[in-house]
Design a protein around this motif. Sequence first.
Motif, PDB file in Angstrom:
ATOM      1  N   GLY A  31       0.782  -1.220   0.000  1.00  0.00           N
ATOM      2  CA  GLY A  31       0.000   0.000   0.000  1.00  0.00           C
ATOM      3  C   GLY A  31       0.814   1.270   0.000  1.00  0.00           C
ATOM      4  O   GLY A  31       0.259   2.368  -0.018  1.00  0.00           O
ATOM      5  N   GLU A  32       2.139   1.132   0.031  1.00  0.00           N
ATOM      6  CA  GLU A  32       3.019   2.295   0.047  1.00  0.00           C
ATOM      7  C   GLU A  32       3.673   2.469  -1.332  1.00  0.00           C
ATOM      8  O   GLU A  32       4.058   1.489  -1.974  1.00  0.00           O
ATOM      9  CB  GLU A  32       4.121   2.131   1.102  1.00  0.00           C
ATOM     10  N   GLU A  33       3.792   3.722  -1.783  1.00  0.00           N
ATOM     11  CA  GLU A  33       4.484   3.989  -3.040  1.00  0.00           C
ATOM     12  C   GLU A  33       5.987   3.934  -2.824  1.00  0.00           C
ATOM     13  O   GLU A  33       6.511   4.544  -1.887  1.00  0.00           O
ATOM     14  CB  GLU A  33       4.087   5.358  -3.598  1.00  0.00           C
ATOM     15  N   VAL A  34       6.677   3.182  -3.693  1.00  0.00           N
ATOM     16  CA  VAL A  34       8.124   2.992  -3.591  1.00  0.00           C
ATOM     17  C   VAL A  34       8.775   3.508  -4.875  1.00  0.00           C
ATOM     18  O   VAL A  34       8.283   3.254  -5.973  1.00  0.00           O
ATOM     19  CB  VAL A  34       8.474   1.498  -3.392  1.00  0.00           C
ATOM     20  N   THR A  35       9.872   4.226  -4.734  1.00  0.00           N
ATOM     21  CA  THR A  35      10.629   4.736  -5.878  1.00  0.00           C
ATOM     22  C   THR A  35      12.074   4.285  -5.763  1.00  0.00           C
ATOM     23  O   THR A  35      12.657   4.325  -4.677  1.00  0.00           O
ATOM     24  CB  THR A  35      10.577   6.272  -5.940  1.00  0.00           C
ATOM     25  N   GLU A  36      12.636   3.856  -6.876  1.00  0.00           N
ATOM     26  CA  GLU A  36      14.037   3.411  -6.876  1.00  0.00           C
ATOM     27  C   GLU A  36      14.692   3.850  -8.177  1.00  0.00           C
ATOM     28  O   GLU A  36      14.132   3.681  -9.263  1.00  0.00           O
ATOM     29  CB  GLU A  36      14.115   1.893  -6.728  1.00  0.00           C
ATOM     30  N   SER A  37      15.892   4.401  -8.085  1.00  0.00           N
ATOM     31  CA  SER A  37      16.652   4.844  -9.261  1.00  0.00           C
ATOM     32  C   SER A  37      17.886   3.971  -9.412  1.00  0.00           C
ATOM     33  O   SER A  37      18.581   3.678  -8.431  1.00  0.00           O
ATOM     34  CB  SER A  37      17.063   6.317  -9.122  1.00  0.00           C
ATOM     35  N   VAL A  38      18.155   3.560 -10.636  1.00  0.00           N
ATOM     36  CA  VAL A  38      19.313   2.707 -10.922  1.00  0.00           C
ATOM     37  C   VAL A  38      19.999   3.203 -12.191  1.00  0.00           C
ATOM     38  O   VAL A  38      19.388   3.888 -13.015  1.00  0.00           O
ATOM     39  CB  VAL A  38      18.894   1.228 -11.108  1.00  0.00           C
ATOM     40  N   THR A  39      21.270   2.867 -12.320  1.00  0.00           N
ATOM     41  CA  THR A  39      22.027   3.148 -13.536  1.00  0.00           C
ATOM     42  C   THR A  39      22.611   1.835 -14.050  1.00  0.00           C
ATOM     43  O   THR A  39      23.298   1.128 -13.314  1.00  0.00           O
ATOM     44  CB  THR A  39      23.157   4.155 -13.279  1.00  0.00           C
ATOM     45  N   VAL A  40      22.312   1.537 -15.305  1.00  0.00           N
ATOM     46  CA  VAL A  40      22.764   0.283 -15.898  1.00  0.00           C
ATOM     47  C   VAL A  40      23.707   0.591 -17.054  1.00  0.00           C
ATOM     48  O   VAL A  40      23.297   1.205 -18.047  1.00  0.00           O
ATOM     49  CB  VAL A  40      21.577  -0.556 -16.408  1.00  0.00           C
ATOM     50  N   PRO A  41      24.964   0.190 -16.975  1.00  0.00           N
ATOM     51  CA  PRO A  41      25.886   0.374 -18.104  1.00  0.00           C
ATOM     52  C   PRO A  41      25.558  -0.637 -19.215  1.00  0.00           C
ATOM     53  O   PRO A  41      25.339  -1.821 -18.947  1.00  0.00           O
ATOM     54  CB  PRO A  41      27.271   0.105 -17.508  1.00  0.00           C
ATOM     55  N   VAL A  42      25.538  -0.159 -20.451  1.00  0.00           N
ATOM     56  CA  VAL A  42      25.284  -1.016 -21.609  1.00  0.00           C
ATOM     57  C   VAL A  42      26.466  -0.913 -22.560  1.00  0.00           C
ATOM     58  O   VAL A  42      26.884   0.190 -22.922  1.00  0.00           O
ATOM     59  CB  VAL A  42      23.986  -0.616 -22.332  1.00  0.00           C
ATOM     60  N   THR A  43      26.989  -2.072 -22.956  1.00  0.00           N
ATOM     61  CA  THR A  43      28.106  -2.120 -23.907  1.00  0.00           C
ATOM     62  C   THR A  43      27.619  -2.653 -25.243  1.00  0.00           C
ATOM     63  O   THR A  43      26.951  -3.696 -25.291  1.00  0.00           O
ATOM     64  CB  THR A  43      29.233  -3.021 -23.383  1.00  0.00           C
ATOM     65  N   ILE A  44      27.934  -1.948 -26.321  1.00  0.00           N
ATOM     66  CA  ILE A  44      27.622  -2.406 -27.680  1.00  0.00           C
ATOM     67  C   ILE A  44      28.843  -3.163 -28.198  1.00  0.00           C
ATOM     68  O   ILE A  44      29.896  -2.564 -28.446  1.00  0.00           O
ATOM     69  CB  ILE A  44      27.286  -1.239 -28.614  1.00  0.00           C
ATOM     70  N   ALA A  45      28.705  -4.482 -28.320  1.00  0.00           N
ATOM     71  CA  ALA A  45      29.823  -5.321 -28.759  1.00  0.00           C
ATOM     72  C   ALA A  45      29.670  -5.650 -30.240  1.00  0.00           C
ATOM     73  O   ALA A  45      28.660  -6.245 -30.653  1.00  0.00           O
ATOM     74  CB  ALA A  45      29.867  -6.600 -27.928  1.00  0.00           C
TER      75      ALA A  45
END
Length: 374
Positions: free
Chosen positions: A129-143
Motif C-alpha cells: 500500500g506504500e508507493e516505492v521509488t528506486e533509481s538505478v544506472t545500468v551500463p550497456v556495452t555495444i559489442a
Amino acid sequence: MTAESGTFCPRCGDPVERPTGADRRGTGESGTTRRERMLCTACYLEEFDLVDVPDRVQVDVCARCGAVHRGNRWVDVGAKDYTDVAVDAVTEALGVHVQAEDVAWEVTPEQVDQTNIRMHATFTGTVRGEEVTESVTVPVTIAKGICTRCGRISGDYYASLVQVRADGRDPTAEETERAVEIANEVVAEMEATGDRNAFITEVSETRGGLDMKLSTNKIGKKVARNLVTEFGGRVEDSETLVTEDEDGNEVYRVTYAVHLPRYHPGDVVDLDGDGGPVLVRSVKGNLKGVRVTTGEPYEASYEEGNAPDGRVVGTRTDAEETTVVAIEDENAVQIIDPETYESRTVARPAYFDADADVVPTLKSRAGLHILPGN
C-alpha cells in the motif's frame, strides 16, 4: 489494518499491522519469507529492492549489417543508433520484485561513446500500500561482431547455383540483366518474410551465359522457375554432395541449369521447310508466331519440338517503314524497296491493311516481307 495481539516487528519492536479478512487477500505476499511477513512496513521497505539490476548489459551487434543478437538468433532492427536497442536489452535484463504492484519506469539514456551507453532508470511501484521509488544506472556495452549471414557471405557460402544459358546462342545483355533483377526480387521477397539466410553470394558472367550463386536451394529453385516463367525454356537440376552437418546429415549443393529458348519474341525466323519466315510471338512452351508471307498463325508441332531448326533473319525492331504503291490482288501488293527505292511486288499477308499508305517491312536473305503493325 489492525495490530495483531502479541505481534511485534523483530527489527524495531513496533507493533506489526497486518491485514485481516478481505484486506488480507490481494496483499501479494505469497512469495515472502516468514521473517519478511513479520516485519513492519517501514522495516520491510528498508530492505526491499524494487528491481534486480545486472552489473552490465552487453548487446551483440553485427558490424556489417547492424543486426542485433537476441536469444539464439540475429534480428534486423533497422536502427540508426542503438539507444532503443539498449533500452530493450535493459528491459529484458531487469527483474521486478514479485511483491510490487502497478510498476512503471522512465529511462534516460546517456551516450558515453560509440560503444557505451548508461541507462538512468527510475522505477515506481506500490508495496504494502506504500508507493516505492528506486533509481538505478545500468551500463550497456555495444559489442561489435559478425552475424551468421554476413559470415557466410564473406566466406563465399552458397547452396545453389543458377546457370543461365540459351539453346543455340548466347543470352542477350537484356536477358542476363533481367535474370539478375529476378534473383534480387526473389531474395527481397524472402527477406521480407524475415528470412535472413536469403542472399546472393556472387554473380559472374561466363563463357556462354551467366552464373549466380545463391544462399539456399529454395531460392535457387524459385529463381530458375521465375526465369522460365518469364522467358520460356527449360530447367535441369543436379545435386552435388558437399559436406555433412553437425548431425551427420548429408548436405547437397544444387545446380539449376536454365536453358533459354533459341528464339525471342520479335525474331523473324526462316524455318527449314516451306511456308515462309515466321514472326515469333511467344517462346513459352512451343514456339508460336505468324507467317509473314500469309499472315496465318504458326505453332510448332510436337514432332518439330519447342524450337524448330531455322535461322533468325531479322527482328521486329529492324523493320523499316516503306510506301505502298498499289494492291495487285488478294495475294500480292506493290511496295517501295527500302534499299533500292524501286517498286517491288511482295506477298500480301492477311494482316495487311488495304487503307495503309505505309507499312513496316523487313528485307533479309529470306526476301522482302511486310510485318504486322504491332
